[in-house]
Design a protein around this motif. Sequence first.
Motif, PDB file in Angstrom:
ATOM      1  N   SER A   1       0.850  -1.185   0.000  1.00 38.33           N
ATOM      2  CA  SER A   1       0.000   0.000   0.000  1.00 38.33           C
ATOM      3  C   SER A   1       0.887   1.237   0.000  1.00 38.33           C
ATOM      4  CB  SER A   1      -0.896   0.003   1.241  1.00 38.33           C
ATOM      5  OG  SER A   1      -0.108   0.191   2.401  1.00 38.33           O
ATOM      6  N   PRO A   2       0.350   2.419  -0.297  1.00 38.94           N
ATOM      7  CA  PRO A   2       1.158   3.652  -0.210  1.00 38.94           C
ATOM      8  C   PRO A   2       1.773   3.860   1.163  1.00 38.94           C
ATOM      9  CG  PRO A   2      -0.867   4.072  -1.429  1.00 38.94           C
ATOM     10  CD  PRO A   2      -0.985   2.671  -0.886  1.00 38.94           C
ATOM     11  N   ALA A   3       1.035   3.474   2.200  1.00 40.33           N
ATOM     12  CA  ALA A   3       1.572   3.631   3.557  1.00 40.33           C
ATOM     13  C   ALA A   3       2.775   2.721   3.774  1.00 40.33           C
ATOM     14  CB  ALA A   3       0.489   3.326   4.590  1.00 40.33           C
ATOM     15  N   ASP A   4       2.765   1.544   3.177  1.00 37.73           N
ATOM     16  CA  ASP A   4       3.890   0.616   3.311  1.00 37.73           C
ATOM     17  C   ASP A   4       5.162   1.170   2.690  1.00 37.73           C
ATOM     18  OD1 ASP A   4       2.326  -1.316   4.565  1.00 37.73           O
ATOM     19  OD2 ASP A   4       1.773  -2.290   2.674  1.00 37.73           O
ATOM     20  N   GLN A   5       5.016   2.039   1.695  1.00 37.20           N
ATOM     21  CA  GLN A   5       6.158   2.513   0.924  1.00 37.20           C
ATOM     22  C   GLN A   5       6.694   3.861   1.396  1.00 37.20           C
ATOM     23  OE1 GLN A   5       4.009   2.227  -2.850  1.00 37.20           O
ATOM     24  NE2 GLN A   5       5.352   0.541  -3.477  1.00 37.20           N
ATOM     25  N   VAL A   6       6.106   4.412   2.448  1.00 39.62           N
ATOM     26  CA  VAL A   6       6.591   5.682   2.987  1.00 39.62           C
ATOM     27  C   VAL A   6       8.010   5.492   3.517  1.00 39.62           C
ATOM     28  CG1 VAL A   6       6.281   7.412   4.790  1.00 39.62           C
ATOM     29  CG2 VAL A   6       4.301   6.538   3.549  1.00 39.62           C
ATOM     30  N   VAL A   7       8.913   6.384   3.110  1.00 41.54           N
ATOM     31  CA  VAL A   7      10.320   6.278   3.510  1.00 41.54           C
ATOM     32  C   VAL A   7      10.491   6.761   4.950  1.00 41.54           C
ATOM     33  CG1 VAL A   7      12.655   7.122   3.066  1.00 41.54           C
ATOM     34  CG2 VAL A   7      11.156   6.530   1.154  1.00 41.54           C
ATOM     35  N   SER A   8      11.169   5.983   5.763  1.00 43.63           N
ATOM     36  CA  SER A   8      11.448   6.350   7.142  1.00 43.63           C
ATOM     37  C   SER A   8      12.363   7.570   7.187  1.00 43.63           C
ATOM     38  CB  SER A   8      12.120   5.179   7.870  1.00 43.63           C
ATOM     39  OG  SER A   8      12.713   5.604   9.076  1.00 43.63           O
ATOM     40  N   LEU A   9      11.939   8.611   7.889  1.00 45.12           N
ATOM     41  CA  LEU A   9      12.776   9.807   8.005  1.00 45.12           C
ATOM     42  C   LEU A   9      14.041   9.523   8.796  1.00 45.12           C
ATOM     43  CD1 LEU A   9      10.200  12.687   8.620  1.00 45.12           C
ATOM     44  CD2 LEU A   9      11.188  11.879   6.476  1.00 45.12           C
ATOM     45  N   GLU A  10      13.965   8.604   9.777  1.00 39.22           N
ATOM     46  CA  GLU A  10      15.156   8.251  10.541  1.00 39.22           C
ATOM     47  C   GLU A  10      16.239   7.685   9.629  1.00 39.22           C
ATOM     48  OE1 GLU A  10      12.121   7.501  11.411  1.00 39.22           O
ATOM     49  OE2 GLU A  10      11.823   8.419  13.391  1.00 39.22           O
ATOM     50  N   VAL A  11      15.842   6.791   8.717  1.00 36.09           N
ATOM     51  CA  VAL A  11      16.800   6.214   7.781  1.00 36.09           C
ATOM     52  C   VAL A  11      17.272   7.251   6.773  1.00 36.09           C
ATOM     53  CG1 VAL A  11      17.104   4.510   5.940  1.00 36.09           C
ATOM     54  CG2 VAL A  11      15.898   3.874   8.039  1.00 36.09           C
ATOM     55  N   ASP A  12      16.352   8.055   6.265  1.00 31.33           N
ATOM     56  CA  ASP A  12      16.695   9.005   5.210  1.00 31.33           C
ATOM     57  C   ASP A  12      17.649  10.080   5.705  1.00 31.33           C
ATOM     58  OD1 ASP A  12      16.234   9.652   2.412  1.00 31.33           O
ATOM     59  OD2 ASP A  12      15.259  11.478   3.143  1.00 31.33           O
ATOM     60  N   ARG A  13      17.461  10.555   6.938  1.00 29.93           N
ATOM     61  CA  ARG A  13      18.353  11.607   7.444  1.00 29.93           C
ATOM     62  C   ARG A  13      19.764  11.063   7.630  1.00 29.93           C
ATOM     63  NH1 ARG A  13      15.475  11.087  12.497  1.00 29.93           N
ATOM     64  NH2 ARG A  13      14.180  12.847  11.902  1.00 29.93           N
ATOM     65  N   GLN A  14      19.892   9.805   8.042  1.00 34.78           N
ATOM     66  CA  GLN A  14      21.229   9.243   8.196  1.00 34.78           C
ATOM     67  C   GLN A  14      21.879   8.963   6.843  1.00 34.78           C
ATOM     68  OE1 GLN A  14      22.957   9.138  10.977  1.00 34.78           O
ATOM     69  NE2 GLN A  14      21.175  10.171  11.874  1.00 34.78           N
ATOM     70  N   ARG A  15      21.074   8.613   5.873  1.00 32.08           N
ATOM     71  CA  ARG A  15      21.600   8.454   4.513  1.00 32.08           C
ATOM     72  C   ARG A  15      22.099   9.804   4.007  1.00 32.08           C
ATOM     73  NH1 ARG A  15      17.819   4.836   1.346  1.00 32.08           N
ATOM     74  NH2 ARG A  15      16.377   6.531   1.829  1.00 32.08           N
ATOM     75  N   ASN A  16      21.388  10.862   4.333  1.00 29.55           N
ATOM     76  CA  ASN A  16      21.838  12.207   3.973  1.00 29.55           C
ATOM     77  C   ASN A  16      23.153  12.544   4.662  1.00 29.55           C
ATOM     78  OD1 ASN A  16      19.589  12.629   2.380  1.00 29.55           O
ATOM     79  ND2 ASN A  16      18.459  13.792   3.925  1.00 29.55           N
ATOM     80  N   ARG A  17      23.278  12.171   5.933  1.00 31.17           N
ATOM     81  CA  ARG A  17      24.496  12.465   6.686  1.00 31.17           C
ATOM     82  C   ARG A  17      25.707  11.809   6.035  1.00 31.17           C
ATOM     83  NH1 ARG A  17      27.554   9.796  10.198  1.00 31.17           N
ATOM     84  NH2 ARG A  17      26.125   8.032  10.314  1.00 31.17           N
ATOM     85  N   VAL A  18      25.578  10.537   5.689  1.00 36.02           N
ATOM     86  CA  VAL A  18      26.692   9.814   5.064  1.00 36.02           C
ATOM     87  C   VAL A  18      27.028  10.424   3.714  1.00 36.02           C
ATOM     88  CG1 VAL A  18      27.433   7.597   4.137  1.00 36.02           C
ATOM     89  CG2 VAL A  18      26.182   7.684   6.304  1.00 36.02           C
ATOM     90  N   SER A  19      25.994  10.750   2.953  1.00 29.40           N
ATOM     91  CA  SER A  19      26.199  11.327   1.623  1.00 29.40           C
ATOM     92  C   SER A  19      26.913  12.673   1.697  1.00 29.40           C
ATOM     93  CB  SER A  19      24.846  11.487   0.918  1.00 29.40           C
ATOM     94  OG  SER A  19      24.985  12.107  -0.333  1.00 29.40           O
ATOM     95  N   VAL A  20      26.523  13.501   2.645  1.00 32.74           N
ATOM     96  CA  VAL A  20      27.151  14.807   2.806  1.00 32.74           C
ATOM     97  C   VAL A  20      28.598  14.657   3.267  1.00 32.74           C
ATOM     98  CG1 VAL A  20      27.139  16.899   4.221  1.00 32.74           C
ATOM     99  CG2 VAL A  20      25.024  16.104   3.143  1.00 32.74           C
ATOM    100  N   ALA A  21      28.842  13.744   4.206  1.00 30.66           N
ATOM    101  CA  ALA A  21      30.208  13.523   4.684  1.00 30.66           C
ATOM    102  C   ALA A  21      31.116  13.080   3.539  1.00 30.66           C
ATOM    103  CB  ALA A  21      30.209  12.477   5.794  1.00 30.66           C
TER     104      ALA A  21
END
Length: 446
Positions: free
Chosen positions: A266-286
């Motif tokens: 469902s659309p709700a199942d596919q919502v991206v976790s903000l906790e995961v996404d912010r850490q992915r951003n952190r690694v990418s920026v570093a």
Amino acid sequence: MTVKTHTESSAISASQSCSNFPVLVSIRAPPLEGHGRTPIDLVTVLDVSGSMTGPKISLVKRAMKFVIKNLGPSDRLSIVSFSSDSERVFRLRRMSVDGRESAILAVESLRACGGTDIAAGLEKATRIFEDRRERNPVSSIILLSDGQDNYCRSGSQMLKKLPASIRSRNKQDEVPVHTFGFGTDHDANIMHAIFDEGLQGVVDVGNLYAEEEKQFLVYLLVPQSPASDTKTPLLDVLCVYRDLASKQLIQVVGERVEIARPEVCSPADQVVSLEVDRQRNRVSVAEAIAEAQGLAEMGNLEGARAILTQRRETLLATPAARAGDGLSSLLETELREITDRMATMDLYAQTGRAHALSGMSSHSLQRATTRGDTTTSCLSAVPSYSSGGINCVTFEQQQAQPQCLSGGATPFASAAASPQVGAYETSSMVRMVHKSKNFGTSDQLY
């Protein structure tokens, strides 16, 4: 110690496979209240070479007085000074009232002259640790210098001269070094190289300060599921750590991470976790900062700025940034600041190099640094000194006032963190920096 996990999404359809599915694992140390701080053996290595004459040596003395005042009677301190050679000016001694007064007298006796041999100072410090007949549970070295070494012209040369206990890959033998760079003209490359030694290629949590949180992204292969409406186990999380106060080995049972496998998500199942996404951003920026800093060292500022600009645009398009995530806001500001400091080679040499390297240090340990005049960390908005346990710091004269609004633990753990709260800061760390700001200019200990 607590352990938490987050998956990128709550479900993957049974017919789908995923070769790089991220799971975030977080560990967090308990607060200090009620437990008391673990006693420390601390050796401060102080640069008293000719390049430290004037305001720099005054700042060293001021910083040392603050450190001495905040050590407890169970803590032990030794002071090593170095210029063309090294000298132990204060033996390893408990910080009783008499011990503090004697340490202050040793600090006041320091005078700046001669050349700079940082490795000699660090070697003397490690010998103090090796010669101990008794030891506190925590050992650490603090190096305060402008990094303008006369005997080593590069980080690689410096690493070859460092003592074995600093270069050790064995975490039981390693003595961590916290480096503090004084002045806008300090050699950030050498200071960063000393701090970073032994960290590459090995993932090790190391010592955790009170309330600190470390977060790690684990990428997993998730195969197709033979049946729908089931759950696929992804991993079991277990944490083992040694409590330095009780000296006990403690096991923390985490949880089994599973993911739902519906026939259709469902659309709700596919919502991206903000906790995961912010850490992915952190690694990418570093990674972008490290890549840009490498190009800047080769004189390619245009390429460096292009990398930072592109990564900033990518960051702003992520789900976490669009949701107003506090970490992503800080990361975006950091990219913009570093880009501005790479406008010219003169500006990069003056502040950009130190700012980028300090950011890289901060992200690699997930621990706050101060970086001079910046808007990404409350810890930077203090006068020309700081407290121990903060790595690769630039000391500069400034009168900015702190703008910390949060008394919570790790602001990066909250999607709604205020942009005015800095990176990786804990409430204990912020309190200590506020204490240092209010320490004053008096030479009196009490």
